[in-house]
Design a protein around this motif. Sequence first.
Motif, PDB file in Angstrom:
ATOM      1  N   MET A   1       0.844  -1.170   0.000  1.00 22.24           N
ATOM      2  CA  MET A   1       0.000   0.000   0.000  1.00 22.24           C
ATOM      3  C   MET A   1       0.901   1.248   0.000  1.00 22.24           C
ATOM      4  SD  MET A   1      -2.687   1.309   2.946  1.00 22.24           S
ATOM      5  CE  MET A   1      -3.306  -0.312   3.194  1.00 22.24           C
ATOM      6  N   GLN A   2       0.609   2.192  -0.889  1.00 20.35           N
ATOM      7  CA  GLN A   2       1.411   3.403  -1.016  1.00 20.35           C
ATOM      8  C   GLN A   2       0.725   4.557  -0.281  1.00 20.35           C
ATOM      9  OE1 GLN A   2       1.882   4.850  -5.054  1.00 20.35           O
ATOM     10  NE2 GLN A   2       4.000   5.367  -4.648  1.00 20.35           N
ATOM     11  N   SER A   3       1.506   5.365   0.421  1.00 18.87           N
ATOM     12  CA  SER A   3       0.929   6.510   1.124  1.00 18.87           C
ATOM     13  C   SER A   3       0.479   7.563   0.118  1.00 18.87           C
ATOM     14  CB  SER A   3       1.951   7.112   2.088  1.00 18.87           C
ATOM     15  OG  SER A   3       2.960   7.811   1.369  1.00 18.87           O
ATOM     16  N   LEU A   4      -0.431   8.428   0.550  1.00 20.23           N
ATOM     17  CA  LEU A   4      -0.866   9.531  -0.303  1.00 20.23           C
ATOM     18  C   LEU A   4       0.308  10.435  -0.648  1.00 20.23           C
ATOM     19  CD1 LEU A   4      -4.232  10.420   1.477  1.00 20.23           C
ATOM     20  CD2 LEU A   4      -3.949   9.259  -0.723  1.00 20.23           C
ATOM     21  N   LYS A  28       3.250   9.516   6.961  1.00 21.35           N
ATOM     22  CA  LYS A  28       2.647   8.783   5.853  1.00 21.35           C
ATOM     23  C   LYS A  28       1.165   8.574   6.155  1.00 21.35           C
ATOM     24  CE  LYS A  28       6.665   7.988   3.882  1.00 21.35           C
ATOM     25  NZ  LYS A  28       7.087   8.780   2.751  1.00 21.35           N
ATOM     26  N   SER A  29       0.323   8.995   5.222  1.00 22.49           N
ATOM     27  CA  SER A  29      -1.126   8.865   5.363  1.00 22.49           C
ATOM     28  C   SER A  29      -1.623   7.824   4.363  1.00 22.49           C
ATOM     29  CB  SER A  29      -1.795  10.217   5.091  1.00 22.49           C
ATOM     30  OG  SER A  29      -1.288  11.206   5.971  1.00 22.49           O
ATOM     31  N   TYR A  30      -2.359   6.834   4.863  1.00 13.32           N
ATOM     32  CA  TYR A  30      -2.820   5.722   4.041  1.00 13.32           C
ATOM     33  C   TYR A  30      -4.344   5.672   4.007  1.00 13.32           C
ATOM     34  CZ  TYR A  30       1.964   4.082   4.545  1.00 13.32           C
ATOM     35  OH  TYR A  30       3.333   3.989   4.515  1.00 13.32           O
ATOM     36  N   VAL A  31      -4.892   5.342   2.853  1.00 16.67           N
ATOM     37  CA  VAL A  31      -6.330   5.145   2.724  1.00 16.67           C
ATOM     38  C   VAL A  31      -6.625   3.716   3.158  1.00 16.67           C
ATOM     39  CG1 VAL A  31      -8.283   5.109   1.140  1.00 16.67           C
ATOM     40  CG2 VAL A  31      -6.455   6.802   0.838  1.00 16.67           C
ATOM     41  N   VAL A  32      -7.467   3.597   4.177  1.00 17.07           N
ATOM     42  CA  VAL A  32      -7.888   2.296   4.702  1.00 17.07           C
ATOM     43  C   VAL A  32      -9.413   2.309   4.751  1.00 17.07           C
ATOM     44  CG1 VAL A  32      -7.742   0.688   6.636  1.00 17.07           C
ATOM     45  CG2 VAL A  32      -5.775   2.150   6.090  1.00 17.07           C
ATOM     46  N   GLY A  33     -10.020   1.690   3.757  1.00 15.36           N
ATOM     47  CA  GLY A  33     -11.483   1.724   3.666  1.00 15.36           C
ATOM     48  C   GLY A  33     -11.958   3.148   3.446  1.00 15.36           C
ATOM     49  N   ASP A  34     -12.803   3.633   4.348  1.00 11.39           N
ATOM     50  CA  ASP A  34     -13.336   4.993   4.254  1.00 11.39           C
ATOM     51  C   ASP A  34     -12.525   5.990   5.076  1.00 11.39           C
ATOM     52  OD1 ASP A  34     -15.384   4.122   2.626  1.00 11.39           O
ATOM     53  OD2 ASP A  34     -16.811   3.865   4.271  1.00 11.39           O
ATOM     54  N   GLU A  35     -11.406   5.582   5.595  1.00 12.62           N
ATOM     55  CA  GLU A  35     -10.603   6.450   6.459  1.00 12.62           C
ATOM     56  C   GLU A  35      -9.228   6.712   5.853  1.00 12.62           C
ATOM     57  OE1 GLU A  35     -12.256   5.175  10.823  1.00 12.62           O
ATOM     58  OE2 GLU A  35     -10.493   4.146  10.078  1.00 12.62           O
ATOM     59  N   VAL A  36      -8.617   7.786   6.311  1.00 10.79           N
ATOM     60  CA  VAL A  36      -7.218   8.060   6.002  1.00 10.79           C
ATOM     61  C   VAL A  36      -6.482   7.972   7.341  1.00 10.79           C
ATOM     62  CG1 VAL A  36      -5.561   9.712   5.077  1.00 10.79           C
ATOM     63  CG2 VAL A  36      -7.821   9.532   4.048  1.00 10.79           C
ATOM     64  N   VAL A  37      -5.528   7.061   7.427  1.00  7.73           N
ATOM     65  CA  VAL A  37      -4.889   6.715   8.692  1.00  7.73           C
ATOM     66  C   VAL A  37      -3.389   6.985   8.626  1.00  7.73           C
ATOM     67  CG1 VAL A  37      -4.423   4.788  10.274  1.00  7.73           C
ATOM     68  CG2 VAL A  37      -6.611   4.907   9.056  1.00  7.73           C
ATOM     69  N   ALA A  38      -2.858   7.547   9.705  1.00  9.73           N
ATOM     70  CA  ALA A  38      -1.414   7.740   9.833  1.00  9.73           C
ATOM     71  C   ALA A  38      -0.980   7.247  11.207  1.00  9.73           C
ATOM     72  CB  ALA A  38      -1.036   9.201   9.669  1.00  9.73           C
ATOM     73  N   THR A  39       0.132   6.542  11.244  1.00 12.04           N
ATOM     74  CA  THR A  39       0.736   6.108  12.496  1.00 12.04           C
ATOM     75  C   THR A  39       2.157   6.647  12.502  1.00 12.04           C
ATOM     76  OG1 THR A  39      -0.581   4.093  12.498  1.00 12.04           O
ATOM     77  CG2 THR A  39       1.367   4.128  13.906  1.00 12.04           C
ATOM     78  N   TRP A  68      -3.690  16.025   3.932  1.00 12.76           N
ATOM     79  CA  TRP A  68      -3.796  14.909   2.995  1.00 12.76           C
ATOM     80  C   TRP A  68      -5.150  14.214   3.094  1.00 12.76           C
ATOM     81  CZ3 TRP A  68      -1.356  14.226  -1.261  1.00 12.76           C
ATOM     82  CH2 TRP A  68      -0.117  14.844  -1.434  1.00 12.76           C
ATOM     83  N   ALA A  69      -5.708  14.144   4.289  1.00 12.15           N
ATOM     84  CA  ALA A  69      -7.044  13.562   4.431  1.00 12.15           C
ATOM     85  C   ALA A  69      -8.069  14.419   3.690  1.00 12.15           C
ATOM     86  CB  ALA A  69      -7.418  13.434   5.905  1.00 12.15           C
ATOM     87  N   ALA A  70      -7.960  15.738   3.821  1.00 12.22           N
ATOM     88  CA  ALA A  70      -8.875  16.643   3.131  1.00 12.22           C
ATOM     89  C   ALA A  70      -8.677  16.554   1.610  1.00 12.22           C
ATOM     90  CB  ALA A  70      -8.661  18.070   3.613  1.00 12.22           C
TER      91      ALA A  70
END
Length: 83
Positions: A1-4, A28-39, A68-70
């Motif tokens: 999976m590639q980050s935005l 790094k922000s990743y699209v996971v389903g309907d969410e954008v997640v960063a750890t 990035w989520a927006a």
Amino acid sequence: MQSLQDQYAPNNRCFGCGPKNEKGLQIKSYVVGDEVVATWHAQSHHCAFDNMLNGGICGALLDCHSNWAAAHYLMNRLGQTEP
């Protein structure tokens, strides 16, 4: 999976999320389903005091990931292929 960030701005040098900023936070922000997640995990040099994250680092985390989520949301809503 590639980050935005890696997908849409691979040459960005932003301190918070720029893939080309080796000394930055590398958020790094990743699209996971309907969410954008960063750890992200702080290192000792990110702290203002023992066990207290620097406020500027907190701001950069919120700013970069939220941006990035927006952007992802707007791209989907407007049917765009890039931010």
